[in-house]
Design a protein around this motif. Structure first.
Motif, PDB file in Angstrom:
ATOM      1  N   PRO A 171      40.435 -44.652 -47.217  1.00  0.00           N
ATOM      2  CA  PRO A 171      42.502 -45.187 -47.766  1.00  0.00           C
ATOM      3  C   PRO A 171      42.575 -43.935 -49.641  1.00  0.00           C
ATOM      4  N   MET A 172      43.785 -43.644 -49.303  1.00  0.00           N
ATOM      5  CA  MET A 172      44.845 -43.317 -50.091  1.00  0.00           C
ATOM      6  C   MET A 172      45.347 -44.021 -50.739  1.00  0.00           C
ATOM      7  N   SER A 173      45.544 -44.966 -51.774  1.00  0.00           N
ATOM      8  CA  SER A 173      46.258 -45.653 -52.677  1.00  0.00           C
ATOM      9  C   SER A 173      46.439 -44.912 -53.697  1.00  0.00           C
ATOM     10  N   ASN A 174      48.073 -45.539 -54.052  1.00  0.00           N
ATOM     11  CA  ASN A 174      48.112 -45.278 -56.095  1.00  0.00           C
ATOM     12  C   ASN A 174      48.296 -44.237 -55.811  1.00  0.00           C
ATOM     13  N   ILE A 175      49.287 -43.183 -55.099  1.00  0.00           N
ATOM     14  CA  ILE A 175      49.141 -42.036 -55.449  1.00  0.00           C
ATOM     15  C   ILE A 175      50.529 -41.888 -56.527  1.00  0.00           C
ATOM     16  N   VAL A 176      50.517 -40.578 -56.992  1.00  0.00           N
ATOM     17  CA  VAL A 176      51.965 -40.762 -57.527  1.00  0.00           C
ATOM     18  C   VAL A 176      52.397 -38.862 -58.026  1.00  0.00           C
ATOM     19  N   ALA A 177      53.416 -38.537 -57.052  1.00  0.00           N
ATOM     20  CA  ALA A 177      52.987 -36.815 -56.988  1.00  0.00           C
ATOM     21  C   ALA A 177      54.067 -36.631 -58.442  1.00  0.00           C
ATOM     22  N   ASP A 178      55.259 -36.304 -59.162  1.00  0.00           N
ATOM     23  CA  ASP A 178      56.303 -35.545 -60.341  1.00  0.00           C
ATOM     24  C   ASP A 178      56.439 -33.529 -59.794  1.00  0.00           C
ATOM     25  N   GLY A 179      56.700 -32.911 -59.075  1.00  0.00           N
ATOM     26  CA  GLY A 179      56.802 -31.722 -59.584  1.00  0.00           C
ATOM     27  C   GLY A 179      56.151 -31.153 -58.579  1.00  0.00           C
ATOM     28  N   HIS A 186      54.309 -21.917 -45.967  1.00  0.00           N
ATOM     29  CA  HIS A 186      54.780 -23.535 -45.573  1.00  0.00           C
ATOM     30  C   HIS A 186      55.236 -24.710 -45.464  1.00  0.00           C
ATOM     31  N   ASP A 187      54.546 -26.035 -46.429  1.00  0.00           N
ATOM     32  CA  ASP A 187      55.313 -27.113 -46.652  1.00  0.00           C
ATOM     33  C   ASP A 187      55.028 -27.250 -48.099  1.00  0.00           C
ATOM     34  N   ALA A 188      55.622 -27.916 -49.108  1.00  0.00           N
ATOM     35  CA  ALA A 188      55.614 -28.423 -49.991  1.00  0.00           C
ATOM     36  C   ALA A 188      54.927 -29.523 -50.118  1.00  0.00           C
ATOM     37  N   VAL A 189      55.386 -30.317 -49.441  1.00  0.00           N
ATOM     38  CA  VAL A 189      54.484 -31.674 -49.205  1.00  0.00           C
ATOM     39  C   VAL A 189      54.568 -31.862 -47.444  1.00  0.00           C
ATOM     40  N   HIS A 190      52.811 -31.947 -47.039  1.00  0.00           N
ATOM     41  CA  HIS A 190      52.218 -31.389 -45.810  1.00  0.00           C
ATOM     42  C   HIS A 190      51.193 -33.075 -45.992  1.00  0.00           C
ATOM     43  N   MET A 191      51.749 -34.066 -44.524  1.00  0.00           N
ATOM     44  CA  MET A 191      51.629 -35.751 -44.852  1.00  0.00           C
ATOM     45  C   MET A 191      50.850 -35.443 -43.268  1.00  0.00           C
ATOM     46  N   ASN A 192      49.428 -35.674 -42.525  1.00  0.00           N
ATOM     47  CA  ASN A 192      49.305 -36.412 -41.635  1.00  0.00           C
ATOM     48  C   ASN A 192      48.369 -37.480 -41.655  1.00  0.00           C
ATOM     49  N   PRO A 193      48.023 -38.325 -41.423  1.00  0.00           N
ATOM     50  CA  PRO A 193      47.088 -39.505 -41.029  1.00  0.00           C
ATOM     51  C   PRO A 193      46.301 -39.854 -39.970  1.00  0.00           C
ATOM     52  N   HIS A 194      46.171 -38.400 -39.286  1.00  0.00           N
ATOM     53  CA  HIS A 194      45.255 -38.198 -38.251  1.00  0.00           C
ATOM     54  C   HIS A 194      44.794 -39.820 -38.184  1.00  0.00           C
ATOM     55  N   GLY A 195      45.366 -40.957 -37.328  1.00  0.00           N
ATOM     56  CA  GLY A 195      44.832 -41.938 -37.302  1.00  0.00           C
ATOM     57  C   GLY A 195      44.794 -43.377 -38.104  1.00  0.00           C
ATOM     58  N   ALA A 196      45.114 -42.559 -39.277  1.00  0.00           N
ATOM     59  CA  ALA A 196      44.364 -43.519 -40.877  1.00  0.00           C
ATOM     60  C   ALA A 196      44.987 -44.481 -40.720  1.00  0.00           C
ATOM     61  N   THR A 197      44.539 -45.402 -41.447  1.00  0.00           N
ATOM     62  CA  THR A 197      45.807 -46.640 -42.348  1.00  0.00           C
ATOM     63  C   THR A 197      44.788 -46.742 -43.778  1.00  0.00           C
ATOM     64  N   HIS A 198      46.056 -46.005 -44.303  1.00  0.00           N
ATOM     65  CA  HIS A 198      46.324 -45.925 -45.578  1.00  0.00           C
ATOM     66  C   HIS A 198      47.441 -47.081 -46.575  1.00  0.00           C
ATOM     67  N   THR A 199      47.164 -47.417 -47.715  1.00  0.00           N
ATOM     68  CA  THR A 199      47.478 -48.860 -48.243  1.00  0.00           C
ATOM     69  C   THR A 199      48.049 -48.286 -48.738  1.00  0.00           C
ATOM     70  N   GLY A 200      48.809 -47.472 -49.338  1.00  0.00           N
ATOM     71  CA  GLY A 200      50.082 -46.842 -50.427  1.00  0.00           C
ATOM     72  C   GLY A 200      49.873 -47.830 -51.980  1.00  0.00           C
ATOM     73  N   PRO A 201      50.502 -47.626 -52.374  1.00  0.00           N
ATOM     74  CA  PRO A 201      51.690 -46.941 -52.435  1.00  0.00           C
ATOM     75  C   PRO A 201      51.653 -45.262 -52.364  1.00  0.00           C
ATOM     76  N   ILE A 202      52.636 -45.030 -51.882  1.00  0.00           N
ATOM     77  CA  ILE A 202      52.381 -43.493 -53.125  1.00  0.00           C
ATOM     78  C   ILE A 202      53.960 -43.285 -53.024  1.00  0.00           C
ATOM     79  N   THR A 203      54.110 -42.392 -54.234  1.00  0.00           N
ATOM     80  CA  THR A 203      55.427 -42.027 -54.672  1.00  0.00           C
ATOM     81  C   THR A 203      55.277 -40.424 -54.896  1.00  0.00           C
ATOM     82  N   ILE A 204      56.012 -39.929 -54.388  1.00  0.00           N
ATOM     83  CA  ILE A 204      56.800 -38.892 -54.927  1.00  0.00           C
ATOM     84  C   ILE A 204      58.036 -38.044 -55.021  1.00  0.00           C
ATOM     85  N   LYS A 205      58.368 -37.063 -55.888  1.00  0.00           N
ATOM     86  CA  LYS A 205      59.701 -36.786 -56.491  1.00  0.00           C
ATOM     87  C   LYS A 205      59.997 -35.713 -56.875  1.00  0.00           C
ATOM     88  N   ASN A 206      60.744 -35.505 -56.939  1.00  0.00           N
ATOM     89  CA  ASN A 206      61.021 -33.537 -57.206  1.00  0.00           C
ATOM     90  C   ASN A 206      60.603 -32.921 -57.167  1.00  0.00           C
TER      91      ASN A 206
END
Length: 262
Positions: A171-179, A186-206
């Motif tokens: 699981p991905m949990s407590n992920i922070v990205a700023d800048g 291609h993409d600045a942010v690319h998200m694909n869980p492929h069926g996984a259940t991640h718990t978060g939180p994920i905070t992305i800004k700027n």
């Protein structure tokens, strides 16, 4: 010190603080696949601890241009308490079909072990990639806890990829990205869980996408948790984005150059 050095599969011990001066260039030694640095514990169930790599006086460089398709810069697995600061990663995007010699690994990967050990308590700051191909780029996170990213970018490809494989993920949990900045990619942010259940939180800004195919891609089944947010998204249109090749056949990461799409 400044200069050129060839290394392969370096495994730093616990309680390591490696300082690399600006002007130092680390390149691959030998012909085997694998990253230049393996930041991981001694076995599948034991964590490494307190390992830090820092450029001093500016950015140091990991140059993967002639390293082969399967070579990454740094792989993090079953490690707790780590950091990476002030680094430039050079990849290879010479072949838009993404066949040889273009890179087929991210500069920095965050992976679990087969026993489930994932990177925990890590911070990356002022980390960048250039010459990245459409399918890859600076980072790929397949699992991790308490990971923080500040001022990261990719010229080509994707600077922040939160995408796990369909098996062997944690699981991905407590992920922070700023800048987070993508340029001509291609993409600045690319998200694909492929069926996984991640718990978060994920905070992305700027987030900034400057002539990229899209700024943000969210796809696939699964979830990133109930408290995931993306705030402050800037899109700059341009005609030098990497666009997925619409032609039939070829590698899934093949691309053409064209106008920003989304």
């Amino acid at each position: 010190a400044p200069g050129n050095y060839r290394i392969a599969s370096v495994i730093p011990p616990d309680n390591t603080h490696l300082q690399v001066e600006a002007g130092a260039v680390l390149k691959k030694y030998g012909t085997n696949s694998g990253p230049l640095f393996n930041i991981e514990g001694p076995n599948e169930t034991t964590f490494a601890n307190n390992i830090h790599i820092e450029g001093v006086g500016g950015n140091f460089t990991i140059d993967l241009y002639d390293a082969g398709q399967e070579t990454g810069a740094i792989r993090y697995r079953n490690v707790r308490g780590f950091s990476l600061r002030n680094m430039l990663c050079i990849q290879n995007n010479d072949n838009p079909t993404q066949e040889a010699p273009s890179s087929r690994r991210p500069c920095i990967s965050f992976l679990p072990t087969t026993a489930g050990g994932e990177p925990i308590d890590g911070e990356l700051e002022n980390i960048h990639s250039v010459r990245s191909p459409y399918g890859w780029g600076l980072t790929q996170v397949s699992g991790g806890e308490n990971l923080r990213f500040f001022n990261i970018s990719s010229e080509g490809g994707v600077p922040l990829r939160l995408e796990n494989y369909s098996n062997n993920w944690t699981p991905m949990s407590n992920i922070v990205a700023d800048g987070v900045t993508c340029k001509n990619g291609h993409d600045a942010v690319h998200m694909n869980p492929h069926g996984a259940t991640h718990t978060g939180p994920i905070t992305i800004k700027n987030v900034v996408a400057d002539s990229c195919e899209s700024a943000l891609s969210i796809a696939g089944d699964g979830t990133y948790g109930p408290d995931t947010s993306i705030d402050g998204l800037t899109v700059i249109p341009g005609n030098t984005a990497q666009i997925r090749d619409p032609g039939p056949g070829g590698y899934v990461g093949a691309w053409i150059v064209g106008p920003a799409q989304w």
